[in-house]
Design a protein around this motif. Sequence first.
Motif, short mmCIF file in Angstrom:
data_model
loop_
_atom_site.label_atom_id
_atom_site.label_comp_id
_atom_site.label_asym_id
_atom_site.label_seq_id
_atom_site.Cartn_x
_atom_site.Cartn_y
_atom_site.Cartn_z
N PHE A 108 -0.79 28.08 1.95
CA PHE A 108 -1.46 29.30 2.41
C PHE A 108 -0.38 30.36 2.57
N LEU A 109 -0.33 31.27 1.61
CA LEU A 109 0.74 32.26 1.54
C LEU A 109 0.31 33.55 2.24
N GLN A 110 1.23 34.06 3.07
CA GLN A 110 0.97 35.30 3.79
C GLN A 110 2.12 36.28 3.51
N ASP A 111 1.91 37.51 3.91
CA ASP A 111 2.83 38.60 3.59
C ASP A 111 3.61 38.99 4.85
N SER A 112 4.94 39.06 4.73
CA SER A 112 5.75 39.42 5.90
C SER A 112 5.51 40.85 6.35
N ASN A 113 4.91 41.67 5.50
CA ASN A 113 4.60 43.05 5.91
C ASN A 113 3.64 43.08 7.09
N SER A 114 2.85 42.04 7.20
CA SER A 114 1.88 41.99 8.30
C SER A 114 2.25 40.90 9.30
N ARG A 166 0.84 -1.21 0.00
CA ARG A 166 0.00 0.00 0.00
C ARG A 166 0.86 1.25 0.00
N GLU A 167 1.91 1.24 0.82
CA GLU A 167 2.79 2.41 0.86
C GLU A 167 3.47 2.63 -0.48
N GLY A 168 3.91 1.54 -1.11
CA GLY A 168 4.52 1.66 -2.43
C GLY A 168 3.53 2.15 -3.47
N ALA A 169 2.28 1.69 -3.37
CA ALA A 169 1.25 2.13 -4.32
C ALA A 169 0.93 3.61 -4.15
N LYS A 170 0.95 4.10 -2.90
CA LYS A 170 0.72 5.53 -2.67
C LYS A 170 1.80 6.36 -3.36
N GLN A 171 3.05 5.89 -3.25
CA GLN A 171 4.15 6.57 -3.94
C GLN A 171 3.93 6.50 -5.45
N GLY A 172 3.46 5.34 -5.90
CA GLY A 172 3.23 5.15 -7.33
C GLY A 172 2.13 6.04 -7.87
N LYS A 173 1.11 6.30 -7.07
CA LYS A 173 0.05 7.21 -7.53
C LYS A 173 0.58 8.63 -7.67
N ILE A 174 1.47 9.03 -6.75
CA ILE A 174 2.08 10.35 -6.86
C ILE A 174 2.88 10.44 -8.16
N LEU A 175 3.64 9.39 -8.49
CA LEU A 175 4.41 9.38 -9.74
C LEU A 175 3.50 9.50 -10.95
N ARG A 176 2.37 8.79 -10.91
CA ARG A 176 1.48 8.75 -12.07
C ARG A 176 0.71 10.06 -12.24
N ASP A 177 0.07 10.51 -11.17
CA ASP A 177 -0.86 11.65 -11.28
C ASP A 177 -0.22 12.99 -10.96
N GLY A 178 0.92 12.96 -10.25
CA GLY A 178 1.49 14.22 -9.80
C GLY A 178 0.70 14.80 -8.64
N ILE A 179 1.03 16.02 -8.28
CA ILE A 179 0.40 16.70 -7.14
C ILE A 179 -0.31 17.96 -7.63
N GLN A 180 -1.56 18.09 -7.24
CA GLN A 180 -2.32 19.31 -7.52
C GLN A 180 -2.04 20.30 -6.39
N LEU A 181 -1.16 21.25 -6.67
CA LEU A 181 -0.69 22.19 -5.65
C LEU A 181 -1.32 23.55 -5.88
N VAL A 182 -2.06 24.04 -4.90
CA VAL A 182 -2.78 25.31 -5.02
C VAL A 182 -2.13 26.37 -4.14
N LEU A 183 -1.82 27.52 -4.75
CA LEU A 183 -1.31 28.68 -4.01
C LEU A 183 -2.50 29.57 -3.65
N ALA A 184 -2.77 29.70 -2.37
CA ALA A 184 -3.93 30.45 -1.92
C ALA A 184 -3.52 31.50 -0.90
N GLY A 185 -4.31 32.54 -0.82
CA GLY A 185 -4.04 33.61 0.15
C GLY A 185 -4.75 34.88 -0.25
N LYS A 187 -7.76 31.65 7.03
CA LYS A 187 -7.21 30.31 7.24
C LYS A 187 -8.33 29.32 7.57
N ALA A 188 -9.27 29.73 8.40
CA ALA A 188 -10.38 28.86 8.78
C ALA A 188 -11.24 28.52 7.57
N GLN A 189 -11.46 29.51 6.71
CA GLN A 189 -12.25 29.26 5.49
C GLN A 189 -11.55 28.25 4.58
#
Length: 459
Positions: free
Chosen positions: A304-310, A207-226, A323-325
């Motif tokens: 979840f990207l934030q600004d160092s100015n604040s 199962r652990e190997g298959a989880k790694q294999g799914k990452i290889l196949r599908d990649g990661i959907q990475l969302v930049l939010a803020g 963040k809660a939303q």
Amino acid sequence: MTRKLPIIAVATAPGKAGVGVIRISGPQLLPIAEALFHKALTPRQTNLLTLRDARGETIDQLIAIYFAAPASFTGEDVLELQCHGGPQLLELVMKRCLELGKDQGLVIAEPGEFSLRAYLNNKIDLAQAEAIADLIDAQSEAAVRGAARSLQGVFSNDINALIEEITQLRILVESTLDFPEEEIEFLENAQARQRLSAVMEKLHKLREGAKQGKILRDGIQLVLAGAPNVGKSSLLNRLAGEEVAIVTPIAGTTRDRVKESITISGIPMHIIDTAGLRETSDLVEAKGIERSWEAIQAADLVIFLQDSNSINAIDSAAVLDLKAQILKALPPKCPVLEVINKSDLLANEASHQSESPSLLISAKTGDGVETLKQKILESVGWGGSQEGAIVARRRHLDCLDRAATHLDKSQQFAADGNISLELFAEELRLAQDQLGHITGKLLPDDLLGKIFSQFCIGK
């Protein structure tokens, strides 16, 4: 489940190329080959031949190779025509083949029908058939190598070995069902509990190997939010290594999702830069924000990207509310990385980094970005090694998870004080069936058809 008629399709990708391949598979193809070229073809030998139309005019000079059943990819007679790769030319060759193959019932193949016939004729199992499509769709070198291992049968061999161990345990259990007074003695003498524990440990590793294999196949959907103007587009550009998103000091510059695919340590990453999350009366920006929330709801990982100015107000009500939303909108088990951008504007970066649980970076200068990449991989559960990796699908993971659930139940029924050999044996059978679904054993016909319908035509 599949047609017995001969089938034909272009096996190469659409568009212009030096060579285009047309594949024909079915019973008794020699009459079609002889009608096309007026010549008997010797199996597994290349033939440089001229294909002519009904008026005797040359369509193309091509290479024809005939594979006699069962020594072919599909297990049927197969004829492969290697033509010049112009789309119009391939269409003319297809048309001529269909004309001369009409008496044998030659028809255009459905998506995945060649691989389906290979599976039905026991040339490959279902996991290997899926690996063909995964090899074609691979998004990185690691995914190519992983799909190749699956196609060679590495994943299937592991599954079949596990099935065999469960089968042997089932034989022991079911042979004792007629002697209920000997249940406890049987479990001890046959070391049934220990054998079950060993099977469960092997399934866990699979199962652990298959989880790694799914990452290889599908990649990661990475969302930049803020919030607006915290540097999401700048971070996207930094990760991509080029200017793929517009960056300005004006809040709300990004009004729609911007998507870019990259690789980090060989792992495909599909990065989505979203519109800044805020209340707005601008209809266009509001639509972009709506799509931002849709992207978050489908993410594998959210930054979840934030600004160092604040940064001094990092626990402010507005930041905590946003963040809660985001946490509320996340799909199950989706991790969130809190990242503070614009570290180059901080007077004392080191102290801020030590005081804050968030990762401090500068998308402008690149400071901290390499650390961020490693955190991304850790957050999605990537183990860090591509050696011996295989590719896996969501379907495979679901079957492995269900098999693990049944083995857990079987262990409960074999526990001291709660011995029930009938239920023990039944849970072993259900676990075995789930593993069999991966390689295609006992798989429902409708699911089988759905899987192969997602393949390319000609594959």
